[in-house]
Design an enzyme around this catalytic site. Structure first.
Site, PDB file in Angstrom:
ATOM      1  N   HIS A 253       0.811  -1.216   0.000  1.00  0.00           N
ATOM      2  CA  HIS A 253       0.000   0.000   0.000  1.00  0.00           C
ATOM      3  C   HIS A 253       0.848   1.271   0.000  1.00  0.00           C
ATOM      4  CE1 HIS A 253      -4.211  -1.668   0.727  1.00  0.00           C
ATOM      5  NE2 HIS A 253      -3.425  -2.671   0.375  1.00  0.00           N
TER       6      HIS A 253
ATOM      7  N   ASP B 155     -17.813 -26.092   9.028  1.00  0.00           N
ATOM      8  CA  ASP B 155     -18.891 -25.513   8.209  1.00  0.00           C
ATOM      9  C   ASP B 155     -18.475 -25.374   6.743  1.00  0.00           C
ATOM     10  OD1 ASP B 155     -20.528 -25.282  10.411  1.00  0.00           O
ATOM     11  OD2 ASP B 155     -19.997 -23.179  10.807  1.00  0.00           O
TER      12      ASP B 155
END
Ligand code: HEM
Length: 344
Positions: free
Chosen positions: A62, A250
């Site tokens: 960045h 999950d």
């Protein structure tokens, strides 16, 4: 005890000083004191707070992507931008690690620019996170810029909703000249760290770019998209490997079955394994599969961890070498502020 020969004594003292000053906990020796100090602080900070490592790697991207490697991402205020600096950019959500840079700056003073400190710190974080598999040498000598604009950061940093063409154009932009191969290589940094729900909310809907349905349900369960409407923006790990056992259940994500090391938090080629089974977080990750050449590189890096390690290191050297743009470059006294209130 044998008496030390007068000629040998200075050598022993020098060797002792060498080993005490130059040898970091992870075994890297730097031939200059600045890099040695950076290394020690990064090791301490990451031991205290493991989330600092990914933050420092991301900071290099960045900083260097906007006006080159000039420490502009560290500024809180500038004469031309006020407080509307890069930190305020939407695309800089979640940016962290600033306190570590401040601490290092206090220790090295004028001996290094903030841009150098940032580049060295990101390099050391990558080394530690990869358990020594990703290591590169970079010279110092970067200078700090005096401009830092949120708008410029948002205009230059790629977005997680970009399609392949937008990513390719962004990476190939004049002054950067990063190839598709380097785009694929550097995207592997998403094997570490976390992301906010707002950065991957597009992946939770029915019209999302292809995403494994178990993984998608696990994400929606862990961070329900409705939370955004209630002012909350929770995070998940970028890599399902780093998620809780419940999340992995999950998501039907078994690291052994996927073929990745189960050790959490490691910077490695697991990103490529995950991407090729549609268990990556961002659209910008998945779209690499939509280009024939990029897809072939995903497969190559999945199959060859060592090749990815060395190509990632080379791409980080190139990233860390993007020259600072603009005038009035300086060595900041404080990484958060320019040295003067105004510049001609
Ligand atoms: C290819 C284009 C890229 C896009 C669109 C992108 C986008 C993002 C987004 C949206 C996040 C999550 C921010 C949040 O919600 O908190 C993120 C995290 C991260 N990115 Fe990227 N990124 C890209 C390339 C890179 C590159 C080149 C690197 C480093 C070389 C990198 C390193 C990271 C790391 C380490 C994190 C986790 C940071 C943390 O946990 O503090 N990314 N990226």
């Amino acid at each position: 005890m044998a008496r030390l020969n007068a000629a040998v004594l200075p050598l022993c003292v020098a060797l002792l000083a060498f080993s005490l000053a130059g040898q970091s906990a992870a075994g890297r020796y730097y031939s200059d004191q600045v890099q040695d100090k950076v290394r020690k602080e990064v090791e301490k900070a990451m031991a205290y707070n493991p989330s600092i490592g990914p933050a420092l790697v991301r900071l290099v991207f960045h900083d260097c992507w906007v006006n080159g490697c000039d420490g502009s991402v560290l500024l809180d205020k500038t004469p031309t931008d006020g407080t509307n600096t890069e930190k305020k950019a939407v695309n800089n959500i979640g940016l962290a690690g600033f306190e570590v840079i401040d601490t290092i700056k206090q220790k090295v003073g004028a001996a290094a620019s903030c841009a150098d400190i940032l580049a060295f710190a990101g390099r050391d974080a990558a080394d530690i996170l990869s358990r020594g598999n990703i290591f590169y040498s970079i010279p110092g000598g970067r200078k700090d810029g005096v401009v830092s604009s949120a708008a410029a950061a948002d205009a230059n940093l790629p977005e997680s909703t970009f399609d392949f063409g937008q990513l390719q154009t962004n990476f190939a932009a004049p002054g950067r000249n990063f190839t598709v191969e380097e785009l694929v290589v550097l995207s592997g940094a998403h094997s570490i760290g976390v992301a906010h729900l707002s950065s991957y909310k597009d992946r939770l809907g029915a019209d999302a770019t292809p995403i494994d349905s178990d993984y998608q349900s696990a994400l929606a369960k862990a961070t329900p998209p409705e939370l955004l409407g209630k002012g909350q923006d929770p995070t998940v790990p970028n890599n399902p490997r780093d998620a809780s056992a419940a999340f992995q259940k999950d998501a039907a994500y078994d690291p052994a079955a996927v073929g990745v090391s189960p050790t959490r938090g490691v910077l490695d080629n697991s990103y490529y394994h995950n991407n090729l089974i549609n268990k990556v977080l961002f659209k910008s990750d998945w779209v690499l599969r939509t280009d024939g050449f990029a897809a072939s590189k995903l497969q190559e890096y999945k199959d060859n961890a060592a090749e990815w390690n060395s190509d990632f290191a080379a791409a980080m050297v190139k990233l860390s070498s993007l020259p600072a743009q603009g005038k009035n470059l300086e060595i900041r006294k404080n990484c958060r502020f320019t040295n003067q209130q105004y510049y001609y």
